[in-house]
Design an enzyme around this catalytic site. Structure first.
Site, mmCIF file in Angstrom:
data_model
loop_
_atom_site.group_PDB
_atom_site.id
_atom_site.type_symbol
_atom_site.label_atom_id
_atom_site.label_comp_id
_atom_site.label_asym_id
_atom_site.label_seq_id
_atom_site.Cartn_x
_atom_site.Cartn_y
_atom_site.Cartn_z
ATOM 1 N N CYS A 97 0.844 -1.182 0.000
ATOM 2 C CA CYS A 97 0.000 0.000 0.000
ATOM 3 C C CYS A 97 0.888 1.243 0.000
ATOM 4 O O CYS A 97 1.971 1.260 0.561
ATOM 5 C CB CYS A 97 -0.940 0.076 1.189
ATOM 6 S SG CYS A 97 -2.086 -1.277 1.289
ATOM 7 N N LYS B 33 5.644 -4.364 -5.220
ATOM 8 C CA LYS B 33 7.096 -4.241 -5.245
ATOM 9 C C LYS B 33 7.677 -4.252 -3.838
ATOM 10 O O LYS B 33 8.695 -4.879 -3.585
ATOM 11 C CB LYS B 33 7.453 -2.938 -5.964
ATOM 12 C CG LYS B 33 8.935 -2.678 -6.109
ATOM 13 C CD LYS B 33 9.527 -3.555 -7.179
ATOM 14 C CE LYS B 33 11.024 -3.368 -7.313
ATOM 15 N NZ LYS B 33 11.640 -4.555 -7.941
ATOM 16 N N ASN C 144 -1.445 2.111 5.621
ATOM 17 C CA ASN C 144 -0.569 1.065 5.104
ATOM 18 C C ASN C 144 -0.176 0.197 6.291
ATOM 19 O O ASN C 144 0.304 0.727 7.288
ATOM 20 C CB ASN C 144 0.665 1.715 4.471
ATOM 21 C CG ASN C 144 1.741 0.711 4.129
ATOM 22 O OD1 ASN C 144 1.465 -0.470 3.951
ATOM 23 N ND2 ASN C 144 2.974 1.172 4.039
ATOM 24 N N GLY C 145 -0.384 -1.104 6.211
ATOM 25 C CA GLY C 145 -0.033 -1.987 7.330
ATOM 26 C C GLY C 145 -1.200 -2.883 7.686
ATOM 27 O O GLY C 145 -2.132 -3.047 6.896
ATOM 28 N N LYS D 26 11.236 -16.121 -11.093
ATOM 29 C CA LYS D 26 10.917 -15.104 -12.109
ATOM 30 C C LYS D 26 9.811 -15.603 -13.027
ATOM 31 O O LYS D 26 8.890 -14.860 -13.362
ATOM 32 C CB LYS D 26 12.139 -14.792 -12.977
ATOM 33 C CG LYS D 26 13.199 -13.849 -12.479
ATOM 34 C CD LYS D 26 12.808 -12.426 -12.287
ATOM 35 C CE LYS D 26 12.291 -12.190 -10.914
ATOM 36 N NZ LYS D 26 13.276 -11.837 -9.890
ATOM 37 N N TRP E 69 -2.817 -2.769 -1.653
ATOM 38 C CA TRP E 69 -2.515 -4.189 -1.860
ATOM 39 C C TRP E 69 -3.315 -4.886 -0.775
ATOM 40 O O TRP E 69 -3.032 -4.748 0.413
ATOM 41 C CB TRP E 69 -1.030 -4.452 -1.698
ATOM 42 C CG TRP E 69 -0.655 -5.886 -1.956
ATOM 43 C CD1 TRP E 69 -0.390 -6.449 -3.172
ATOM 44 C CD2 TRP E 69 -0.508 -6.920 -0.984
ATOM 45 N NE1 TRP E 69 -0.104 -7.789 -3.011
ATOM 46 C CE2 TRP E 69 -0.166 -8.101 -1.673
ATOM 47 C CE3 TRP E 69 -0.640 -6.980 0.394
ATOM 48 C CZ2 TRP E 69 0.044 -9.303 -1.047
ATOM 49 C CZ3 TRP E 69 -0.427 -8.193 1.027
ATOM 50 C CH2 TRP E 69 -0.077 -9.346 0.303
ATOM 51 N N ARG F 294 3.819 -0.266 -4.947
ATOM 52 C CA ARG F 294 3.557 -0.792 -3.608
ATOM 53 C C ARG F 294 2.227 -1.551 -3.538
ATOM 54 O O ARG F 294 1.942 -2.218 -2.536
ATOM 55 C CB ARG F 294 3.512 0.353 -2.597
ATOM 56 C CG ARG F 294 4.780 1.156 -2.522
ATOM 57 C CD ARG F 294 4.635 2.270 -1.531
ATOM 58 N NE ARG F 294 4.653 1.777 -0.185
ATOM 59 C CZ ARG F 294 5.725 1.679 0.573
ATOM 60 N NH1 ARG F 294 6.886 2.074 0.100
ATOM 61 N NH2 ARG F 294 5.661 1.211 1.788
ATOM 62 N N GLU G 178 16.043 -18.800 -8.625
ATOM 63 C CA GLU G 178 15.666 -17.452 -9.072
ATOM 64 C C GLU G 178 14.977 -17.500 -10.439
ATOM 65 O O GLU G 178 13.996 -16.796 -10.686
ATOM 66 C CB GLU G 178 16.928 -16.562 -9.103
ATOM 67 C CG GLU G 178 16.761 -15.149 -9.656
ATOM 68 C CD GLU G 178 15.748 -14.297 -8.905
ATOM 69 O OE1 GLU G 178 15.266 -14.692 -7.842
ATOM 70 O OE2 GLU G 178 15.412 -13.213 -9.424
ATOM 71 N N GLU H 17 6.384 -15.788 -11.160
ATOM 72 C CA GLU H 17 5.934 -14.441 -10.795
ATOM 73 C C GLU H 17 5.338 -13.705 -12.006
ATOM 74 O O GLU H 17 4.319 -13.030 -11.901
ATOM 75 C CB GLU H 17 7.166 -13.698 -10.266
ATOM 76 C CG GLU H 17 6.935 -12.312 -9.770
ATOM 77 C CD GLU H 17 8.232 -11.693 -9.223
ATOM 78 O OE1 GLU H 17 9.332 -12.126 -9.631
ATOM 79 O OE2 GLU H 17 8.132 -10.759 -8.425
ATOM 80 N N HIS I 70 15.620 -38.000 -5.925
ATOM 81 C CA HIS I 70 15.029 -38.183 -4.589
ATOM 82 C C HIS I 70 13.556 -37.775 -4.566
ATOM 83 O O HIS I 70 12.997 -37.534 -3.512
ATOM 84 C CB HIS I 70 15.837 -37.406 -3.551
ATOM 85 C CG HIS I 70 17.259 -37.840 -3.502
ATOM 86 N ND1 HIS I 70 17.642 -39.059 -2.979
ATOM 87 C CD2 HIS I 70 18.395 -37.269 -3.984
ATOM 88 C CE1 HIS I 70 18.951 -39.198 -3.104
ATOM 89 N NE2 HIS I 70 19.427 -38.127 -3.717
HETATM 90 O O1 M6R Z 1 12.747 -5.121 -1.464
HETATM 91 P P1 M6R Z 1 13.238 -6.493 -1.165
HETATM 92 O O2 M6R Z 1 14.485 -6.840 -1.903
HETATM 93 O O3 M6R Z 1 13.430 -6.732 0.317
HETATM 94 O O4 M6R Z 1 12.111 -7.467 -1.641
HETATM 95 C C1 M6R Z 1 12.170 -8.843 -1.387
HETATM 96 C C2 M6R Z 1 11.200 -9.627 -2.252
HETATM 97 O O5 M6R Z 1 9.896 -9.226 -1.975
HETATM 98 C C3 M6R Z 1 11.471 -9.440 -3.741
HETATM 99 O O6 M6R Z 1 12.787 -9.768 -4.068
HETATM 100 C C4 M6R Z 1 10.514 -10.304 -4.579
HETATM 101 O O7 M6R Z 1 10.772 -11.648 -4.361
HETATM 102 C C5 M6R Z 1 10.638 -9.930 -6.059
HETATM 103 N N1 M6R Z 1 9.374 -9.468 -6.555
HETATM 104 C C6 M6R Z 1 11.054 -11.061 -6.927
HETATM 105 O O8 M6R Z 1 11.186 -10.646 -8.253
#
Ligand code: M6R
Length: 605
Positions: free
Chosen positions: A2, A600, A98-99, A482, A74, A27, A478, A485, A501
């Site tokens: 948020c 984000k 926010n929170g 990606k 959010w 956000r 990773e 996501e 395994h």
């Molecule tokens: O701002 P941060 O690096 O602490 O964020 C951590 C994760 O939320 C962030 O890396 C998230 O996994 C990304 N959207 C992945 O692409």
């Protein structure tokens, strides 16, 4: 998550609120809203979906007024619809939040018993209704103060009052809030980025602080309502923020920016003439560190995992990694000879920030690797290593990942050198190879054409698997993160050696399997695991720096990367994987910069 904005001005504020909300959309972007005070009325507009819809509403029915608050959401409590969008207003007060208010259910129950009616399913509305009661008998500051005492959980708040058309009150506990200053205008915002186009003079609230702003002045109060002063910081001048230029979206811009961000980061820390890494004012003796604990979430956690291999390779220090949301609730044996490293692009991730607070309480050494130097995590850690990647707007982290890995690579090398764990010759050879990295990344990004072909294989697949060993295992994780996501396709990352395994059972005819296998000590072992997958019908995309054609037999696609130096391979193999996730998502017509359900900056736990 948020985003909050508030503006007190001598001119109409709704356009600037909208512009700031657009910057805050990273956000949260499932609903948006604003409220202004005009002619003694609260003027509230809100919608589900993006800020652009809110802008359209305002175009038809403008919100007049020289004072207002805005919000991008959010969702935590209640689905993302118009009723649950912020602000939450009563006749006399309007609130953006926010929170999470953890005791909202209890408070709601008490309010309902008093006959109060809720219009939304949110936790925030309890604040509005509590304040509405308090304001009948108290000044705004006292009403806010006494309401906050009843709340459990985390919040940043922006509040306006029907009877006070020149006053915004902001408050912080656990979620970030900044104040900005300008001539005839003052602001609150979730971060400096939202305020940057209006001012470069900023203060940050600490937990428990309340601020009261009008267009001419800002006052700060602590938990006990004592007036306090705040440092005013001048923000650096970031010229390249938030402009995607000719690129289709921010993510692809940020992918292609990586050679430049790598160069900037290297120039910042490497003394090329002395072939040395400059880390100034290291606040501990490298030789006395017994153990390193690397902590982060999501992609930042993956950079911690890669760094574990580097620290183990270049130093004699014991290394652990931890996911921040786990670390913060475990029974940790803190040790003053350990170094706790926090990795976060935003520097605002709630779990990482809470894990850092726990370390601070236990008085151990902390260091943070961040992109946003004004962030909470940067401000709260003993020592900060900025990655200098510039603002990352796409929700999927790309250039910040490369920046985090770069910083951790340099840090592990420097630690090894300072402790006498690696020879000067080896140290300097690694530095001279690192200097070549930006040019090599340009070469790696030239794989895009081939990756576009590969991406088509994913269109009808049920899922996919990413395999690697050693440094390439976290890169596999990773790559899978990606892809899921961005494309919403199921993807899993595994250490290649783990396949038999259990996960091998998932392999069936045509399942895309991405094998990351640079020519390191694991090479032949990974290739054997790949053969086991081929034997069961897996469709292989091999990412390697080996030119051995025999290896490529029965492989559907091979992406050949240049060879630089074994320990640098994670940087190289990350490039095609980012491009793959991007192109699959593009083919699937996904919202690349704002994938569904995500935000984000994850400022709730
Ligand atoms: O701002 P941060 O690096 O602490 O964020 C951590 C994760 O939320 C962030 O890396 C998230 O996994 C990304 N959207 C992945 O692409």
């Amino acid at each position: 998550m948020c985003g909050i904005i508030g503006i007190a001005s001598n001119k109409p504020v709704s356009t600037n609120i909208i512009n700031s909300l657009k910057k805050l959309e990273y956000r949260g972007y499932d609903s948006a809203g604003l409220a202004t005070i005009n002619e003694n009325q609260i003027n509230e507009k809100k919608c589900s979906g993006r800020v652009e819809y809110l802008e359209k509403i305002l175009f038809k029915t403008p919100a007049m007024g020289n004072l207002g608050i805005g919000h991008v959401r959010w969702a935590t409590h209640g689905v993302p619809n118009e009723a649950n969008a912020h602000p939450h207003s009563s006749e006399i007060v309007s609130v953006v939040h926010n929170g999470i208010i953890e005791n909202s259910k209890i408070l709601k129950h008490e309010l309902e018993k008093k006959g109060k009616i809720f219009k939304s399913q949110t936790d925030t509305e309890v604040i509005t209704l509590l304040l509405t009661d308090e304001l009948k008998i108290k000044t705004p500051l006292n009403a806010v103060h006494d309401t906050l005492i009843k709340l459990e959980g985390s919040f940043a708040l922006g509040i306006i009052f029907k009877e006070y058309d020149d006053m915004i009150i902001g408050a912080r506990r656990g979620s970030p809030l900044a104040v900005g200053y300008s001539k005839d205008e003052n602001y609150i915002g979730s971060d400096s980025y939202a305020l940057k186009s209006m001012t470069n003079k900023i203060s940050y609230l600490d937990d428990g602080d309340i601020c009261v702003l009008t267009k001419d002045k800002v006052e700060f109060y602590d938990l006990s309502k004592n007036k306090i002063n705040k440092k005013v910081l001048t923000l650096s001048d970031d010229k390249n923020i938030a402009d995607k230029g000719d690129y289709k979206n921010f993510m692809i811009k940020e992918i292609f920016e990586q050679p430049i961000t790598a160069k900037n980061c290297i120039n910042e820390y490497i003394d090329k003439s002395r072939e040395d890494i400059n880390f100034y004012n290291i606040p501990f003796d490298a030789k006395k560190i017994n153990k390193i604990i690397l902590i982060g979430c999501g992609t930042a956690y993956h950079s911690c995992l890669v760094a574990k291999y580097w620290f183990e390779e270049f130093t004699s220090i014991e290394v652990e990694t931890d996911i921040a949301s786990e670390f913060r609730y475990r029974k940790i044996r803190f040790n003053k000879n350990n170094l706790y490293i926090f990795v976060s692009q935003s520097g605002e991730t709630a779990d990482t920030s809470a894990a850092l607070d726990l370390c601070k309480k236990n008085k151990v050494k902390t260091c943070s690797v961040v992109n946003v130097v004004e962030s909470t995590i940067a401000r709260n850690s003993d020592w900060v290593l900025p990655i200098h990647a510039g603002p990352e707007i796409g929700v999927a982290s790309t250039k910040a990942f490369i920046g985090q890995m770069l910083l951790l690579y340099m840090f592990s090398l420097k630690m090894g050198y300072l402790r006498g764990d690696i020879e000067k010759e080896d140290y300097q050879k690694k530095i001279s190879n690192l200097i070549k990295l930006p040019d090599i990344l340009i070469e790696c990004l030239k794989t895009e054409d081939k990756i576009q072909l590969v991406a088509k294989d994913f269109l009808n697949s049920k899922g996919s698997m990413f395999l690697g060993r050693g440094f390439s295992f976290p890169i596999a994780l990773e790559g899978a993160l990606k892809l899921k996501e961005l494309s919403y396709l199921h993807a899993e990352g595994y250490p290649a050696g783990e396949m038999k395994h259990g996960p091998l059972a998932l392999i069936e005819n045509g399942l895309p399997v991405i094998v990351i296998s640079p020519h390191d000590k694991y090479f032949h072992k990974t290739i054997s695991n790949m053969q086991e997958v081929i034997a069961r019908g897996g469709k292989i995309l091999l990412i390697t720096d080996s030119n051995d054609n025999v290896i490529s037999e029965n492989v559907r696609f091979t992406i050949n990367l240049p060879y630089l130096e074994k320990s640098l391979s994670p940087f190289l193999s990350a490039m095609p994987l980012q491009l793959l996730a991007y192109h699959v998502a593009l083919l699937k017509k996904r919202d690349i910069d704002k994938p569904r359900n995500l935000a984000k900056s994850v400022t709730v736990e």
